[in-house]
Design an enzyme around this catalytic site. Structure first.
Site, PDB file in Angstrom:
ATOM      1  N   CYS A 292       0.807  -1.233   0.000  1.00 28.89           N
ATOM      2  CA  CYS A 292       0.000   0.000   0.000  1.00 28.89           C
ATOM      3  C   CYS A 292       0.840   1.283   0.000  1.00 28.89           C
ATOM      4  CB  CYS A 292      -0.937   0.001   1.209  1.00 28.89           C
ATOM      5  SG  CYS A 292      -2.309  -1.137   0.992  1.00 28.89           S
ATOM      6  N   ILE A 293       1.627   1.502   1.061  1.00 25.20           N
ATOM      7  CA  ILE A 293       2.254   2.832   1.235  1.00 25.20           C
ATOM      8  C   ILE A 293       3.146   3.216   0.048  1.00 25.20           C
ATOM      9  CG2 ILE A 293       3.552   4.337   2.816  1.00 25.20           C
ATOM     10  CD1 ILE A 293       1.110   3.255   4.189  1.00 25.20           C
TER      11      ILE A 293
END
Ligand SMILES: NC(=O)c1ccc[n+]([C@@H]2O[C@H](COP(=O)([O-])OP(=O)(O)OC[C@H]3O[C@@H](n4cnc5c(N)ncnc54)[C@H](O)[C@@H]3O)[C@@H](O)[C@H]2O)c1
Length: 453
Positions: A292-293
């Site tokens: 994600c990040i």
């Protein structure tokens, strides 16, 4: 609820049937994509009392689930066995199982190319299959993270595909297949905020879709945060991840400035955290990892570029975060007295190669570029991770080693990249000549051989 909430849904025969099926938990649920997000989600839905069919294209994962084995740290074999006994969960590779589903939860992967452009082919394929297979009325909830604008676009696949779905043809949008976006916020390994404890942002393609999706999550024991549209839900998710990405880059910069000033960034952050308002701590480290990040902020950058809107901070944050493996290498060279950065002849032991402590997920792990930079600088690198014995993309010259006194003592420098709880820190502290602790994991064990990032 935000101001532009869709008007209260007019009831249709389809939505009423679904509402009744959800209320009694007789609605049959399919979860498409049984990975780090989808499997824990499927378990929560099944534990709430729904009958869940998990569908995944990965035959090996499905076979493991059939044996009651879990490949996700947060799902235990006991949970799978219990659900098998009650008949509430089974997994298959057969998309035909979707014909039985009243509610389909989509958790397939989304990602980016090397050029940081969104990759949505798995989602589009899954939606195409759902369109060909599912029998309206049905609720389709996209939980995968997507660039703003995607849900409404891929929902159209449900109009244009397949014979099984001809009920939707000519019907008003959402009248037959109700589409909602409820982005995953799962934080693997977080014991305080699991799926049930984390409110779910939900946007509906129509008001009826929003109502049904909210009812579905309520039946699973999950609080929802309804928003005005699928676009608001999409933008909320990508903004949450971008907020982390940018703030991590800020503290990564702080770490470099603090070191140049000869003060501890960690002490600065601890002191700043005593401010009771207006400050939220983030921690520096060797880079950002996971699915994600380091990925989702580029969904925002991509959409901004297409719309001609600015996204300068994402590009700046990426420069800072992707420099961190080189910064770790520079710090290693300085600690080893190699001012020119040449690490030839140096033996370095890297501890932890997964992207996150106590998790076996190696996707986008910063350990990979850290090892690459160390080797490029001439070092001989060994790695140890108590949770994995291989990591995709890891430099082939880096060899996995057991954590023994001999292995630790043989290293000129130990670099802690991912501080798993199960690492034997006492052994490391008592045998290492010098430890570069990129996560300040050893903060409570004042030891002369430890240097924080
Ligand atoms: N992992 C996380 O911590 C996390 C957190 C929040 C959001 N998300 C989002 O959740 C989504 C899924 O991520 P993940 O980490 O679970 O990915 P993953 O790779 O762990 O799992 C995805 C699964 O989907 C399967 N799959 C792929 N195409 C398929 C298809 N057409 N039909 C059926 N199955 C298919 C794959 O075989 C795999 O098992 C992504 O959009 C991600 O951004 C993940």
């Amino acid at each position: 609820m935000t101001q532009a909430e869709p008007a209260v849904a007019p009831a249709s025969a389809g939505s009423e049937r679904l509402r009744t099926a959800l209320a009694s938990k007789q609605a049959r649920v399919a979860v498409v994509g049984l990975g780090f997000a989808g499997l824990p989600q499927a378990v929560v839905i099944a534990e709430a009392g729904f009958t869940v069919t998990g569908i995944d294209v990965d035959g090996e994962r499905v076979a493991q689930l059939a044996r009651g084995e879990s490949y996700i740290t947060d799902v235990t074999a006991d949970q799978l066995h219990a659900l098998r006994r009650t008949g509430h969960f089974h997994a298959t590779t057969e998309a035909a199982a979707l014909t039985e589903a009243d509610c389909v939860v989509v958790c397939v992967p989304t990602g980016i190319t090397a050029e940081r452009r969104p990759v949505l082919d798995a989602l589009e394929r899954a939606l195409g299959t759902i369109a060909d297979t599912v029998r309206p009325p049905a609720l389709v909830i996209i939980e995968s993270s997507v660039p703003p604008g995607t849900t409404r676009r891929v929902a159209r696949l449900l109009d244009s595909h397949g014979s099984g779905n001809d009920d939707r043809g000519g019907a008003a949008p959402g009248e037959r297949v109700f589409v909602a976006h409820a982005p995953e916020r799962i934080d693997p390994g977080n014991r305080q905020y699991g799926l049930r404890e984390t409110p779910r942002v939900v946007g509906g393609e129509t008001a009826a879709a929003l109502d049904l999706a909210r009812q579905f999550y309520a039946q699973c024991g999950v609080t929802t945060v309804p928003v005005a549209s699928v676009e608001v839900a999409e933008l909320t998710k990508v903004f949450e991840n971008t907020f982390r990405f940018v703030n991590i880059s800020l503290v990564n910069e702080l770490a470099q400035i603090a070191t140049a000033l000869n003060v501890s960034a960690w002490e600065v952050l601890e002191a700043a955290s005593t401010k009771p308002y207006g400050f939220m701590p983030h921690e520096p480290g060797p880079g950002v990892g996971g699915s994600c990040i380091p990925v989702i902020p580029f969904f925002l950058a991509d959409v901004a570029e297409r719309l001609g809107a600015p996204s300068h901070l994402i590009a700046a944050a990426e420069r800072v975060n992707t420099f961190m493996p080189q910064y770790v290498t520079d710090r290693a060279a300085a600690l080893l007295g190699r001012r020119d950065g040449d690490l030839a002849g140096c033996h370095i032991l890297v501890l932890g190669v997964t992207y996150k402590p106590d998790q076996s997920d190696c996707r986008h792990s910063p350990a990979v570029p850290v090892v690459e930079r160390l080797i490029a600088a001439g070092a001989t690198v060994r790695v140890h991770d108590p949770l994995v014995t291989e990591a995709a993309g890891l430099h082939p010259a880096a060899s996995f080693a057991p954590l023994t006194a001999e292995v630790v003592a043989a290293a000129d420098l130990v670099v802690v990249v991912t501080p798993h709880r199960s690492l034997d820190y006492e052994l490391v502290l008592s045998h290492a000549r010098c430890i570069l602790d990129t996560r300040n994991a050893l903060r409570d064990r004042a030891a002369p051989n430890v240097v924080p990032l």
